[in-house]
Every structure is written in C-alpha cells, then in structure tokens.
Design a protein around this motif. Structure first.
Motif, short mmCIF file in Angstrom:
data_model
loop_
_atom_site.label_atom_id
_atom_site.label_comp_id
_atom_site.label_asym_id
_atom_site.label_seq_id
_atom_site.Cartn_x
_atom_site.Cartn_y
_atom_site.Cartn_z
N VAL A 290 56.55 57.01 -35.88
CA VAL A 290 57.78 57.04 -35.08
C VAL A 290 58.53 55.71 -35.21
CG1 VAL A 290 58.65 57.09 -32.71
CG2 VAL A 290 57.00 58.78 -33.45
N GLN A 291 57.80 54.59 -35.09
CA GLN A 291 58.47 53.28 -35.17
C GLN A 291 59.16 53.12 -36.52
OE1 GLN A 291 58.83 50.88 -32.75
NE2 GLN A 291 57.78 52.22 -31.32
N VAL A 311 61.19 52.98 -25.89
CA VAL A 311 60.75 54.21 -25.22
C VAL A 311 59.54 54.79 -25.95
CG1 VAL A 311 61.36 56.56 -24.52
CG2 VAL A 311 63.07 54.77 -24.40
N ALA A 312 59.63 54.82 -27.28
CA ALA A 312 58.53 55.38 -28.07
C ALA A 312 57.27 54.52 -27.94
CB ALA A 312 58.95 55.46 -29.54
N PHE A 313 57.46 53.19 -28.00
CA PHE A 313 56.32 52.29 -27.91
C PHE A 313 55.55 52.50 -26.61
CE2 PHE A 313 53.78 48.75 -29.00
CZ PHE A 313 53.51 48.07 -27.82
N ILE A 320 49.74 52.99 -20.12
CA ILE A 320 51.13 52.92 -19.64
C ILE A 320 51.10 52.65 -18.14
CG2 ILE A 320 53.34 54.10 -19.40
CD1 ILE A 320 52.46 56.06 -21.54
N THR A 321 51.74 51.55 -17.74
CA THR A 321 51.92 51.34 -16.30
C THR A 321 53.42 51.33 -16.03
OG1 THR A 321 51.85 48.96 -16.58
CG2 THR A 321 49.80 50.02 -16.01
N VAL A 326 60.73 49.15 -17.35
CA VAL A 326 61.86 48.21 -17.28
C VAL A 326 62.27 47.75 -18.67
CG1 VAL A 326 62.73 46.25 -15.96
CG2 VAL A 326 60.58 47.27 -15.34
N TRP A 327 61.30 47.74 -19.58
CA TRP A 327 61.58 47.26 -20.93
C TRP A 327 62.71 48.07 -21.59
CZ3 TRP A 327 55.79 47.18 -22.96
CH2 TRP A 327 55.09 46.19 -22.27
#
Lengths: 422, 253
Positions: A290-291, A311-313, A320-321, A326-327
């Motif tokens: 994907v990246q 978003v993909a990362f 995942i928290t 926010v990133w």
C-alpha cells in the motif's frame, strides 16, 4: 509568518485558545475531585520522566517512558513552574497547527472562506482539543510535519531536512514520508541556485544526475545527519536504555493486548511461539504494498500523499491506539479544498462509517475490559470491520480527489533558482 | 516495631517470589521480635477472630477487599496505638499498579504501601513473574471499656488482570490465598507495653469464608489458524480496496 493574519483567523485562534485554557483548568479540577482522571496516563509518565531528568537521572528510570529525551527536556518546567506546563505547550502546538494549515492553504491560493473552514476542521475537532489538553504530545509532531511542508513549498530544503531529521528522531513514523519527499525534490520542479541546464539529451548520466540531484542528496544527508546526531548524543547520555525504549521498542512492538489493530488477536494467540520468516514477512506485505503504490501514484501532491500514507500506516499497523489518529487529522484540512466530496452524503457517509466502526469496536472492548466477558472473537471481528472501513474511506477520498501537485514544472527559460509552488 | 519492609528485604535476596522461601524469610524476620504478654495481664491477647475476603468489581480492574476482625484485650491505659502489616502475595495473572498505590499513599489511606517483584504493567501472564504487596496501616483503639473489644479493619487493594494464558473454556481462573498479617499494639506514646499478633498465611487460611477466584477471559487456542488466515485475508482485501483506485486514478496532464 510575515503577513498580518486576517481578523477571522485571529478570532478563531483566540477563541480556540480560550477554550483550550478552560479545558486545561477543568482537567485540573476533574483530576482532583473525580475517580476517573481527565489527564492522560502518558502525561504522568512524561512528567515523572522530566522530574527524573531535572534531578540528574535518566528519564528512562520511569517505566513505560518510551520517547525521546527531548520530550522530558521540554517538560522540565513541570516540576519547577506548574505541573500543567506540558499541557500548555501541547495545546499551543495544536493552535500552531491551525495557523500552519491556514498558511499552507493561503500559499496554495485557496479562497479565504475555504481556508477558514479547513482550519476549523482541525481546531474544532473534539479529538484535537482533547488530545492536547489531556497532555498528549502528538500536536508537537503535527506542527513539525506541517512546518516541513511549508519549508519544502518555499524551497528551504536545508531547514526542511533539519526538522525532518528531528521529527523522525522524535516519533519514527514520519520515516514513511522520506520517499515522497525525495521524489518531490525532482530537479524538474525544484532547484537550488542556478539549477541544471536544460538538456534535450537523456542518457544514463543525466538520469543519474537527476536521481541524485543536489537537492535530494542535500536533504538526505542533512536529515540523516540530524537523526544520527540526536541518536548518538542520547546514546552517549543514556546508553542502551535510550536505544531500547525510545527506538527499538517501537520497531519491534507486538502487544497482545486488545487494540484497534486487526493483528492483536493473532499476536495474542501466537504469543510466545516463534514465527517463521514467511509468517513475519506476510504481516509486512500489505503495509509495504500500500505504501509503495500510494507513493508512486501521489508523491507530487505531497499533502495528499502524506494523508493517505498516514491513514494506511495507522490502519495496517500491528498496534493502533487512538492518539495515532491525530497524525492524519492534521493533514485532512490540507486536502479538503481539492476534494470533490460533498458533505451530503459522501462526507457524512465517510465520517459515519469510520466513527461507527470505531464505536462498534469500543463497545466490544468495553464488554471485555470492564465487564469481563469473553468477547475476543467479536472484538477481533470489529477490528476487521474497522480496517475495511479505513480502506473504504481511503478509496472514496482517492476517487474524489483532484490531483494538485505542490510544484509546477520549471520552464526551461527560467534561469534563476526555481521553486514554483502551485 | 515493624518499621522495615519485609518484602523489600525478601526481594533484595531473591529474584522471583516463591511461597516456601518467603515463609522461611518471614520466620527469620519475626524471630527478631518477641511478642510478650503485658505484665499483670492474665490470658487475653490480640487475636484474629475473622477474615472476610471479597473481589469487588467486574472486568480486568477490580478491588480485593479484606476485612480483618481483631479481638483486642482490655488494658489499664486508655488508648492503644496499633500497627497492622498485611502482606498479600499475589497469584500469577494479576498485578498491582505501583503508581496507583502511590496515589493511595498520597491520599493518606495507608502509612506505607508498596508492590515488589514483577511490576511490569504490560506483559501477559506467561511472560511475567509474581508480585507481592505490603501494606502498613496505623490505627488507634480506645481500651477503657474494661472488656474485650472487637475491631474490624477493611483494606481495599486495587488490582488488574494480566492477559491470561490460552484456555479452551475461554476463561482462566486465578485463585487468591490469604495474606500474612502482623499486628502490634502498645500504649499510646510508649512502645514498652506492647502486645502483638502474627498470623501467617497458612493460619489465616483457616479463618476465611470462601476462596476468592477471579475469572479472566482468555483466548482460545483452537481458533488460532482461522484467526490468522482471516486476518491476513482481510488485510489483503483492504490492500486491494486501496490499491485498485490508486492504480486507476487518472491525473490531469
């Protein structure tokens, strides 16, 4: 920050600042009077690490402190001035992100009202104002990323490289932006000094000169240099504790405890078992594919590329928290002016799907953690739904985005240094 | 009296908590103190008359509540100053958060409270060792009534469940033993006329009402292959959902 910010933006920033101040004060009250704290557990970790640093000890003596010593350094006034100093810094960074969003959009010639609406998407997002006021440090990272974008747009490659090296040291995940940045520093679009002479010949030599252009090499060397300088300095000060907690932990983290990631149950069930090389590679494959596809398609539209990559990362990560969201929330306002998405019903549909999938997961998470019911299977399925929701929202964004590269191609007749921002 | 922390002394010599070596150390430590009958008093001594244990709450975060019933003999002096030390050796699978206990200490709930052993908050049960909590509590008792008095002391210990080892039933059961209890009372302001009580876990065990058991949900091993396959299949489908529109994306010239 040369031009005077217009009245409306000023009012928006002041109003947001006042609201955040009120939240910080409310947080102090809630912490003192209620069972459940307003302040994030992480903030207490940072504060403790900062006090240790203030007394001359290593911040890593504080268990679960897994950040750069720079963060503890920033929070030294917590023990000297007031324990909420850090929250003020984080909230100020959050306001700075709002200002940077305005600055970037204005430079890209977006209309005033659209600029302000985009800024509001960040400043008025409940996620945004709680994260800084609860004491989470992510707004600092967001501000640095946006500042790097501004530097690149203005041709300030060295400055961008310095901040990029710093931000990768601080948080590691921005390493995913290295390839698109290198790609966008294409000498056809951005040149330092007098730049390359136009040449109609295209051979191995010109291709190599283009791939390893002055700008790309400079960016790579400076950012790499800053990163290794920080790593070297803190290794000298704090030894292996620093490397293990601040760097290696994040690279090898496989937490079996429940979180939004699709991999959590797989990790829990396989915990303690040695995974084969094939199994380890398989888990990296979706993320890598994907990246690479996103970078090769969207690199020239750098903000959009950053947004999709982030978003993909987050979605394909092993852990995942909620703070990771926010990133990409800080990048969303940068792409909205070029989206053909209408609020009704594509926009609301995306918001509904994403929030709905999250709430669905949280419901099962609550039953597991606070009611003690064995709902592992349902929780895992909720995480599958959440991944699919993220992927679907990304697909909608891609379909409805007007491609807008940040640089235009420099015309051959321009002899002076060329950065022509779009 | 009982100023030192027994668990600190234990963990300075041992890396891992073991019931048998702890019992040995406790005996050694306590042999230093002699619990004498107060001069002039016939039979009555401090006795433990009851121990109630309950696990309060649901889910992964609960409180272990211990109500200690003491029988305190009458004394010639009006006020006794007492100290209770409780050592809770936690079973594998649960842990106490040292920062939470610090918070309790700052709120003045106890004279001292600390957790020793494996205090890692994140690792699952299979990668963790046991830990133990030591609580010191001061209290005063009015003894002027002239008769034996009953005193109930309640101690609430906040605990959290670790991620349990896999089990086909879907639940892992963690059973709690009983604490080691040490009580010492003396005349207010003086440490000379002192009576004390030592009830190791094996003895307090006889007094408890029910065995406290914590059922912690856990993963089921037989699902492993299905979970792995479906996880990776979903990741692959999600990859395609993103990659296809990207590849078909048309950029303006």
């Amino acid at each position: 920050m040369t031009a005077k910010a217009p009245m409306n933006l000023r009012r928006l920033l002041i109003g947001s600042a006042v609201f955040r101040l009120a939240l910080i004060l409310y947080g102090e009250w809630q912490d003192a009077h209620m069972e459940v704290r307003y302040t994030d557990v992480d903030y207490l970790v940072f504060s403790d690490a900062a006090s240790l640093m203030a007394s001359g000890s290593s911040p890593y003596k504080r268990t679960t402190y897994r950040y750069s010593p720079l963060l503890a350094f920033l929070l030294l006034p917590n023990s000297v001035l007031h324990r909420s100093w850090g929250k003020f810094i984080f909230s100020a960074s959050d306001l700075l992100v709002g200002y940077f969003i305005y600055k970037i959009l204005k430079q890209r010639k977006v209309a005033e009202d659209l600029c302000l609406y985009s800024v509001m998407v960040w400043l008025l997002n409940p996620f945004t104002f709680t994260i800084g006021t609860r004491g989470n440090c992510e707004p600092i990272v967001c501000a640095m990323i946006l500042w790097i974008l501004i530097c690149l747009m203005n041709g300030k490659i060295i400055q961008a490289a310095v901040w990029y090296g710093l931000v990768v040291h601080f948080r590691i995940y921005p390493i995913i932006y290295s390839l698109p940045i290198i790609l966008v520093l294409n000498p056809r679009y951005i040149q330092l000094g007098n730049g390359m002479e136009a040449s109609t010949r295209y051979n191995l030599w010109t291709a190599a000169k283009s791939m390893f252009s002055k700008e790309r090499v400079l960016f790579g060397l400076v950012s790499g240099g800053i990163f290794f300088l920080c790593t070297g300095l803190f290794f000298h000060l704090y030894q292996w504790e620093f490397l293990n907690e601040a760097l290696l932990y994040h690279l090898t983290r496989a937490d079996p405890r429940h979180n939004f990631s699709v991999y959590f149950y797989h990790i829990y069930l396989q915990y303690g078992r040695q995974l084969s090389l094939v199994e380890k590679l398989i888990s990296f494959l979706p993320q890598s594919i994907v990246q690479l596809v996103l970078i090769s398609t969207f690199a020239q539209d750098l903000p959009f590329c950053f947004f999709l990559q982030t978003v993909a990362f987050v979605a394909f990560n092993k852990v995942i928290t909620a703070q990771y969201f926010v990133w990409f929330f800080c990048l969303l306002p940068l792409i909205l002016p070029w989206s053909d998405m209408k609020l009704k019903w594509e926009g609301l549909g995306c918001v509904g799907l994403w929030m709905g999938a999250q709430l669905h997961w949280l419901l099962w998470g609550y039953l597991l953690e606070f009611k003690g019911q064995n709902v592992f299977l349902q929780l895992w399925m909720a995480s599958l739904v959440f991944l699919l929701a993220n992927a679907s929202v990304m697909a909608v964004f891609i379909r409805l985005q007007r491609f807008s590269p940040i640089f235009l191609q420099i015309k051959v007749s321009d002899s002076k240094s060329g950065v022509k921002s779009q | 009296f009982f100023q030192d922390c027994i668990l600190k002394s234990y963990f300075s010599k041992h890396e891992v908590l073991s019931d048998s070596s702890f019992r040995d150390l406790l005996q050694d430590e306590l042999s230093k103190f002699s619990c004498k009958l107060l001069p002039g008093d016939p039979n009555p001594q401090l006795t433990l008359s009851g121990l109630e244990r309950h696990l309060i709450g649901e889910g992964s975060h609960r409180h272990l509540s211990s109500t200690i019933q003491l029988q305190i003999p009458p004394q010639s002096f009006p006020l006794q100053s007492c100290k209770l030390v409780m050592i809770e050796r936690l079973p594998s699978g649960v842990f106490a958060d040292p920062f939470e206990l610090d918070h309790l200490l700052h709120h003045g709930a106890y004279a001292a409270i600390g957790v020793f052993g494996d205090t890692n908050l994140e690792l699952p049960s299979v990668s963790s060792n046991r830990s133990a909590v030591e609580i010191h509590m001061n209290f005063k008792h009015n003894t002027s009534s002239g008769a034996m008095s009953e005193l109930g002391i309640r101690i609430d210990l906040p605990l959290h469940a670790r991620y349990a080892p896999l089990h086909e039933s879907g639940y892992s059961e963690v059973a709690f033993g009983t604490p080691d209890l040490l009580v010492s009372c003396s005349m207010e302001g003086s440490s000379e006329k002192r009576s004390c009580l030592i009830v190791p876990s094996s003895d307090s065990n006889r007094l408890r009402t029910d065995v406290v058991v914590w059922k912690i949900p856990c993963g089921i091993m037989s699902y492993t292959n299905v979970v792995s396959v479906v996880t990776f299949a979903t990741a692959l489908v999600s990859t395609l959902v993103i990659v296809l529109p990207s590849v078909l994306y048309s950029k303006p010239r």
